[in-house]
Each structure stands twice: as C-alpha cells, then as structure tokens.
Enzyme design. Sequence first.
Site, PDB file in Angstrom:
ATOM      1  N   ARG A 133       0.848  -1.196   0.000  1.00  0.00           N
ATOM      2  CA  ARG A 133       0.000   0.000   0.000  1.00  0.00           C
ATOM      3  C   ARG A 133       0.887   1.251   0.000  1.00  0.00           C
ATOM      4  NH1 ARG A 133      -4.923  -0.753   4.236  1.00  0.00           N
ATOM      5  NH2 ARG A 133      -4.915   1.490   3.884  1.00  0.00           N
ATOM      6  N   ASP A 166       2.211   5.093  -0.269  1.00  0.00           N
ATOM      7  CA  ASP A 166       1.746   6.364   0.282  1.00  0.00           C
ATOM      8  C   ASP A 166       1.491   7.376  -0.827  1.00  0.00           C
ATOM      9  OD1 ASP A 166       1.959   5.415   2.883  1.00  0.00           O
ATOM     10  OD2 ASP A 166       3.979   6.206   3.168  1.00  0.00           O
ATOM     11  N   ARG A 194      11.545   5.493   3.219  1.00  0.00           N
ATOM     12  CA  ARG A 194      11.869   6.923   3.161  1.00  0.00           C
ATOM     13  C   ARG A 194      12.650   7.387   4.390  1.00  0.00           C
ATOM     14  NH1 ARG A 194       6.059   8.982   2.291  1.00  0.00           N
ATOM     15  NH2 ARG A 194       7.011  11.034   2.579  1.00  0.00           N
TER      16      ARG A 194
END
Length: 283
Positions: free
Chosen positions: A60, A62, A211
């Site tokens: 999923r 972002d 990230r």
Amino acid sequence: MSDEVEPGYVRVRLDLSYDGKDFSGWAKQRERRTVQGELETALRTVTRSQETYELTVAGRTDAGVHARGQVAHVDLPQAVWAEHGEHLRRRLAGRLPKDIRVWRVAEAPYGFNARFSAIWRRYAYRVSDHPGGVDPLLRGHVLWHDWALDVAAMNAASRALLGEHDFAAYCKRREGATTIRTLQELSWVRDADGIVTATVRADAFCHNMVRSLVGALLFVGDGHRPVEWAGKVLAAGVRDSAVHVVRPHGLTLEEVGYPADELLMARNQEARNKRTLPGRGCC
C-alpha cells in the site's frame, strides 16, 4: 487462517504501474483520488457490475509514491470472469486514467494472495546531488539533495541495517502492528548520469520505513553523520529527530517477489503470523 476463494468466484491477479504524483496513495478514501479507488471504479464500469469488487494489493504505497511493478488481486464471480476476462486488460486501458496502466490480467494459482503470498518487495529511491538540480524531465521521480553524496559511505552504513531487526526507529508506529522486518538488500549506485539510486528489498515494510532509511543514509552520505550512526539509531529502537522522512516522489515500487506456485498457500498463511525477534515474547 484460510484464504480459500469463495465458491463461485475466481481470483484474478493484476500487474500494474502508476505515477503517484496526483494520488493520495493506494488505499481508497472518501473525496480523495487514490489508485485503488480508480481501479475499482474502472473494474465496475467495464464489467457492467452493480457491485464494487475490492482489490488486495502487495504494497500500500503512500501519497506521491510511484509503482512500476505493483501486484493486486480481486475475486470476481465466475460468470463475470468468463464474460470479460479475455478482454479485461484492453477495456481497462480504455477506461483508466493515463497515470494508471494494467499490464497483465490472469487467473491466479491456488493459494495466491497479492499481499500475504509475497516473499519480498523491492523499491528504488532516486536522488540527484548535481549542484544545478534535477533534470526537469526527471523532476517527478528524482529527489534533489543539495550536498555532494559519498556513495561508498552510504553503502558502508547500510550494511549495519541488513537482516532481521526491529525497525521501530525507522517506522511510523501503527497500533497493534509489528515493526520487525527482514531487510534483504540496501545498496546505493551512482549511474553514468550522476543519479544515485538506492535499492531496498525486504520481506515487507512498515509505514515510512524506506523513506526514513533513505533520509538517514543521505545524512551519512553528505557527511553530516558518521557511518556508524545509522546502525546506532536502529539499535536504540526509538525515533531520532535527525532521521527525516524524505519526500515521496523519489520512491518507486519496482517489483514484488512470490514463491513457486505450490508454496503460495503456505507463505500466505505464514505471513499472517505476528513476528517476534528471538528471545522475545509475542506481546
């Protein structure tokens, strides 16, 4: 937990890609444009169905994150699959917006679950440290870092992060979710055009993990932190204010890996178990 397909339904695998710039992530939301929302609407339209068939996805992503090798599955009634399956890819191409493409539509083998059967996900994060900035033609997929990067130092720092660990220091916590992951690869390469690409592969990722790892290693690469710092942050097990979650547009889900067909159901069931590190209880 069983993942048997309900009688009268067929599980269909979809391989797809999308440019994440104008999406509020994968998961559908009210009044926000999402990849799942666009796909489910298109499926309902091209199959002329009253019902919305819900998609399950491998990862999923972002808001703002791209995908080149995303995988999803959907359970369709046998009659719908029989009528539309052969033409579904072409019809979706005519109905979907231009920032989503479905490249393959096929009946999934027994035991397949796009999320739980996966054994790894591979992401790439692309950065330019060119003093002039990012090529305008690449600006939607490459982060500009305004400091020269030492790729060798970033690779040295990455080695301490490989393996199975509790990545709580690099994840945004979610209630009831484990932050234990197995990081299988984390490497950096500078190409002939000067673009520095991180390849990050793990069995799964927790929220903001890639990230955050990239943000920490950029600090090592530009000399603001020593090589040992990234590993010390991991060992501390708590968020460090110096670990920044870098912007999403440099991140692309490149590929999802699955075991041989005969191992899909076993992997599907195994992946649902909450993990602990050796010597720790489950709770």
